[in-house]
Design an enzyme around this catalytic site. Structure first.
Site: not given
Length: 443
Positions: A50, A116, A192-193
């Site tokens: 992102c 992450q 996942e986020m």
């Protein structure tokens, strides 16, 4: 082969540009294969998150390799080269390696020390390996980088403070409302986020967590994990009308929430305050939604403004991480230099042996018949001459290998003794003049 990195991130490009050049997970394999078809590139890894888009590759020609990647990114983002170039950074040779080390250590992230990125880099490299697109030098660089990331997290406290983007989103919600307890929180997306965001919300005391996703099965799985409630995607407007806080992190390629939709929702809410936090790239929520009465909208770039109560501790951990990084860079440089020095020494010794044999054969032919003892003495003398003659250059080369001038000494020795380049390491040649051949932007 020379390693290069071309990319952009939250520091060099606004979200409007990042979302244009970002790759949906389903597009990455195709993109890797397209890059692999470019003859200037070898050993390709594509990292798309992102906050950053980076392409790592090995190339026999730095200028050409950089150029073809820039053109590729411009085509993908439907941008002119001159428009995208202002946002791109370029790292070559050891700067490329150091940059990757910083990335996996979390030192180059929007939220320093985020956890992450290590997994994201590992996944990016794994995709490349599965497609057989990695070569020896890229393999070595990424294996070393992942080891650096693990070492930083085991020897410092850089990941013991809440530092992920999803956590920051929750902190922003807490700063806006004072507390998330008693609030109805809607999470869009079940990746996942979204899972990380839900984890932080529950840890912060949230008692009502709603999850909506195009796949009801995935929404239910995530909701059950946190004792939340799954909302059918078709009932999203109802969920939006109920929620106090919306955190959006889907993988949609278009806006999920547009102004006209949100206007209807706000009428149902009677303009009751609603906080929207969009941490997706591309963005899920149209920026004009933030102009509606009662709506507060933050996108991923706005997260930079969140006050981090652990800043001091994280900065100290970052200093420790930086020291580890430089130590590991030193080891990597030493290892890489050995790839060049050792083959050069072997080639030099082989050249000495060739000259010795030629001169011995000539001398013995001229001497005529001699006994075995005499021939043994002559051969021993020839061996000693070669050994003593090569001792100093070999010893000095080994000593110079661990200095910044190591490659220069190696190249001089190769030229002086006319050593065959085919005998040398395929990874050799990151010399001083190569390092100066291409400008490396900061990013």
């Amino acid at each position: 082969m020379f390693p290069i990195t071309i990319g952009l991130n939250h520091k060099t490009a606004p979200v409007e540009i990042r979302e244009k050049v970002s790759f949906h997970p389903s597009e990455i394999n195709k993109a890797l294969m397209e890059l692999n078809e470019l003859s200037a590139l070898n050993g390709i890894v594509l990292l798309s998150t992102c906050n950053r888009l980076e392409i790592y590759a090995a190339t026999p020609e730095v200028e050409l390799g950089v150029s073809v990647i820039k053109k590729f990114l411009a085509r993908h983002g439907k941008l002119r080269e001159e428009d995208i170039n202002q946002y791109l950074y370029v790292h070559t040779l050891y700067d490329s390696v150091r940059h990757l080390f910083r990335v996996v250590a979390g030192l180059d992230s929007m939220v320093m020390g985020e956890t992450q990125i290590l997994g994201q880099v590992a996944e990016a490299y794994e995709k490349s390996s599965q497609l057989n697109l990695s070569n020896k030098i890229i393999h070595a660089i990424f294996q070393n980088a992942l080891a650096v990331g693990k070492r930083v997290r085991s020897e410092t406290q850089i990941d013991q403070h809440p530092t992920s983007v999803s956590y920051t989103a929750v902190e922003l919600a807490k700063q806006t409302f004072g507390d998330v307890q008693g609030k109805s929180i809607l999470i869009l997306g079940a990746g996942e986020m979204s899972a990380l965001t839900a984890k932080h919300l529950v840890a912060s005391g949230a008692d009502t967590v709603l999850v909506s996703n195009r796949s009801m099965q995935r929404a239910q799985a995530l909701a059950e994990e946190f004792s939340g409630r799954a909302i059918p995607y078709e009932e999203l407007d109802t969920a939006l009308a109920e929620a106090d806080i919306v955190i959006s992190a889907t993988a949609a390629a278009h806006f999920v929430i547009k102004p006209e939709r949100m206007r209807r929702v706000m009428e149902q809410r009677r303009q009751r305050a609603l906080l929207l936090i969009d941490i997706a790239v591309p963005r899920d929520i149209h920026p004009n939604v933030g102009e509606l009465e009662g709506v507060t909208l933050f996108d991923i770039d706005d997260l930079r403004g969140v006050v981090d109560s652990h800043q001091k501790a994280r900065e100290e951990a970052a200093l420790q991480a930086g020291r580890i990084l430089e130590e590991e860079m030193g080891r990597f440089v030493k290892w890489h230099n050995s790839l060049y020095v050792v083959p050069t020494i072997v080639a030099l010794q082989r050249r000495g042996e060739e000259v010795r044999e030629i001169m011995l054969k000539s001398a013995l032919n001229k001497l005529g018949p001699i006994d075995e003892k005499q021939e043994k003495i002559i051969r021993s003398m020839a061996n000693s001459i070669v050994t003593h003659l090569l001792h100093a250059p070999i010893a000095n080369l080994k000593e110079a290998a661990n200095t910044s001038q190591g490659h220069l000494y190696t190249e001089i020795l190769q030229n002086l003794f006319d050593l065959d380049g085919n005998e040398l390491s395929p990874h050799a040649g990151w010399s001083v003049h190569h390092a100066a051949s291409h400008h490396s932007n900061q990013g």
